[in-house]
Each structure stands twice: as structure tokens, then as C-alpha cells.
Scaffold this active site. Structure first.
Site, PDB file in Angstrom:
ATOM      1  N   GLY A  43       0.841  -1.195   0.000  1.00 25.90           N
ATOM      2  CA  GLY A  43       0.000   0.000   0.000  1.00 25.90           C
ATOM      3  C   GLY A  43       0.869   1.235   0.000  1.00 25.90           C
ATOM      4  O   GLY A  43       2.027   1.185   0.438  1.00 25.90           O
ATOM      5  N   GLN A  48       3.150   9.993   1.265  1.00 24.73           N
ATOM      6  CA  GLN A  48       4.440   9.285   1.269  1.00 24.73           C
ATOM      7  C   GLN A  48       5.295   9.619   0.054  1.00 24.73           C
ATOM      8  O   GLN A  48       6.487   9.274   0.026  1.00 24.73           O
ATOM      9  CB  GLN A  48       4.216   7.772   1.326  1.00 24.73           C
ATOM     10  CG  GLN A  48       3.667   7.291   2.661  1.00 24.73           C
ATOM     11  CD  GLN A  48       3.518   5.781   2.666  1.00 24.73           C
ATOM     12  OE1 GLN A  48       2.503   5.262   2.217  1.00 24.73           O
ATOM     13  NE2 GLN A  48       4.528   5.086   3.140  1.00 24.73           N
ATOM     14  N   CYS A  86       6.255  -0.031   7.305  1.00 22.66           N
ATOM     15  CA  CYS A  86       5.868   1.123   6.500  1.00 22.66           C
ATOM     16  C   CYS A  86       7.053   1.530   5.632  1.00 22.66           C
ATOM     17  O   CYS A  86       8.181   1.608   6.117  1.00 22.66           O
ATOM     18  CB  CYS A  86       5.482   2.265   7.431  1.00 22.66           C
ATOM     19  SG  CYS A  86       5.007   3.757   6.567  1.00 22.66           S
ATOM     20  N   LEU A  87       6.793   1.789   4.359  1.00 19.24           N
ATOM     21  CA  LEU A  87       7.889   2.162   3.450  1.00 19.24           C
ATOM     22  C   LEU A  87       8.577   3.460   3.886  1.00 19.24           C
ATOM     23  O   LEU A  87       9.729   3.691   3.556  1.00 19.24           O
ATOM     24  CB  LEU A  87       7.361   2.315   2.012  1.00 19.24           C
ATOM     25  CG  LEU A  87       6.885   1.022   1.316  1.00 19.24           C
ATOM     26  CD1 LEU A  87       6.298   1.349  -0.049  1.00 19.24           C
ATOM     27  CD2 LEU A  87       8.013   0.012   1.188  1.00 19.24           C
ATOM     28  N   HIS A 128      -4.124   1.481   7.701  1.00 18.94           N
ATOM     29  CA  HIS A 128      -2.758   2.015   7.791  1.00 18.94           C
ATOM     30  C   HIS A 128      -2.593   3.188   6.808  1.00 18.94           C
ATOM     31  O   HIS A 128      -2.071   4.241   7.165  1.00 18.94           O
ATOM     32  CB  HIS A 128      -1.761   0.883   7.477  1.00 18.94           C
ATOM     33  CG  HIS A 128      -0.324   1.295   7.400  1.00 18.94           C
ATOM     34  ND1 HIS A 128       0.647   0.767   8.231  1.00 18.94           N
ATOM     35  CD2 HIS A 128       0.323   2.170   6.573  1.00 18.94           C
ATOM     36  CE1 HIS A 128       1.820   1.316   7.928  1.00 18.94           C
ATOM     37  NE2 HIS A 128       1.652   2.160   6.916  1.00 18.94           N
ATOM     38  N   GLU A 129      -3.087   2.999   5.580  1.00 19.49           N
ATOM     39  CA  GLU A 129      -2.934   4.055   4.561  1.00 19.49           C
ATOM     40  C   GLU A 129      -3.815   5.263   4.873  1.00 19.49           C
ATOM     41  O   GLU A 129      -3.407   6.406   4.636  1.00 19.49           O
ATOM     42  CB  GLU A 129      -3.238   3.516   3.160  1.00 19.49           C
ATOM     43  CG  GLU A 129      -2.367   2.355   2.685  1.00 19.49           C
ATOM     44  CD  GLU A 129      -0.879   2.562   2.876  1.00 19.49           C
ATOM     45  OE1 GLU A 129      -0.414   3.711   2.851  1.00 19.49           O
ATOM     46  OE2 GLU A 129      -0.165   1.555   3.081  1.00 19.49           O
ATOM     47  N   HIS A 132      -2.141   7.500   7.144  1.00 15.83           N
ATOM     48  CA  HIS A 132      -1.181   8.386   6.453  1.00 15.83           C
ATOM     49  C   HIS A 132      -1.865   9.664   5.966  1.00 15.83           C
ATOM     50  O   HIS A 132      -1.272  10.741   6.004  1.00 15.83           O
ATOM     51  CB  HIS A 132      -0.568   7.681   5.235  1.00 15.83           C
ATOM     52  CG  HIS A 132       0.632   6.835   5.552  1.00 15.83           C
ATOM     53  ND1 HIS A 132       1.782   7.344   6.101  1.00 15.83           N
ATOM     54  CD2 HIS A 132       0.859   5.506   5.381  1.00 15.83           C
ATOM     55  CE1 HIS A 132       2.673   6.361   6.252  1.00 15.83           C
ATOM     56  NE2 HIS A 132       2.134   5.238   5.828  1.00 15.83           N
TER      57      HIS A 132
HETATM   58 NI    NI Z   1       2.955   3.328   5.762  1.00  9.02          NI
END
Ligand code: NI
Length: 164
Positions: A43, A48, A86-87, A128-129, A132
């Protein structure tokens, strides 16, 4: 477009609704998908990659989906814990407790509204997204001591990377 990592201020950015659905929207989602797949993510949310828009993409194995202006309409009382990464927070994982099942209303890349009920990993990843989009990160679920340690190691890792 590139993945912004903590403590980049983009990750705490205020996002606004996507109002126009056109070729630029499709291009943005396409670019985001390329970055997500290149980094083996499941995701990715617009902040991000430095964009203050309420848009996210997701692929937990059932194909790529875009959720624009997503709103959680309903959530289950049952909650469960999942170790999330998380990226934007390389090297960090956090056990986050979230509802197991949610119903989300969102728009697709063309602006068309849809309603979807999700469970399991899909439901967790979307939550989670959506966090963000609200400037919230998995480290925010940690107690103060663990938060401090996570932030310290993220900042140190970023500094080491810049020094190379
Ligand atoms: Ni993340």
C-alpha cells in the site's frame, strides 16, 4: 516521485480532498503504483510521495486498487493485532491493534463512488494508509519510551545514509 522517509515533514502534511479526476489523477496513481511495486509495498498513500492529497493505492495480492477520498463508514468491534511495517519508516515494525473488518466509501481513479467491506490484511492495510492521509504513522501507536527509541533509530539511520 520518490518515497519520503521519516522525519520528512510530508508525512505529517495536511491532506485535501481530490476534486478533479482527469489524466493527471491517473498519472499520479500510476506513478505511485510503480514506486510501491518497486519497493515491494502492499500500500502507498499520497503523502508518502510528498503529495497532500487524500489518495491511496493498495495491492494485497488481489490486484491494484485506488481509494480516493476514502471514508470509513463502519468498523467491527472485533479488533486484532498485526505487526505492521511502513515504506516511510525503514527497519521499523509496530504491533498495531485495529478493527478486523471495515466498510469504506471512496472514489476510484475516474471519480466514481464505491462502497467496499474488507477484512483481514486488506482491512488492516487500508486503515494504515488512511492513517497516512491524517498524518498518522505506526510509531504513533507506541508508548512514549518505544516512540523515542524508534524516532532516534530512524533519525540515526537517515543520517548514516546521508553520510555515505
Ligand atoms: Ni505506511
Amino acid at each position: 516521485m520518490e518515497i519520503k522517509t521519516y522525519p520528512d515533514p510530508c508525512l505529517r502534511i495536511k491532506t485535501r480532498k481530490v476534486e478533479k479526476f482527469n489524466g493527471d489523477t491517473v498519472k499520479m496513481l500510476d506513478d505511485m503504483a510503480n514506486i510501491m511495486y518497486a519497493n515491494q509495498g502492499i500500500g502507498l498513500a499520497a503523502p508518502q510521495v510528498g503529495l497532500g492529497l487524500r489518495a491511496l493505492i493498495i495491492d494485497t495480492g488481489d490486484g491494484l486498487m485506488s481509494y480516493i477520498n476514502p471514508v470509513i463508514e463502519d468498523e467491527s468491534k472485533e479488533r486484532s493485532k498485526l505487526e505492521e511495517g511502513c515504506l516511510s519508516l525503514p527497519g521499523i515494525t509496530v504491533n498495531v491493534t485495529r478493527p478486523e473488518k471495515i466498510t469504506v466509501r471512496a472514489q476510484d481513479a475516474g471519480g466514481k463512488f464505491f462502497l467496499k467491506t474488507l477484512n483481514g490484511l486488506f482491512a488492516k492495510a487500508i486503515q494504515h494508509e488512511i492513517d497516512h492521509l491524517n498524518g498518522k504513522l505506526i510509531i504513533d501507536y507506541l508508548d512514549p519510551v518505544r516512540y523515542f527509541l524508534a524516532v532516534r533509530s530512524l533519525k540515526q539511520a537517515k543520517k548514516n545514509k546521508q553520510n555515505v
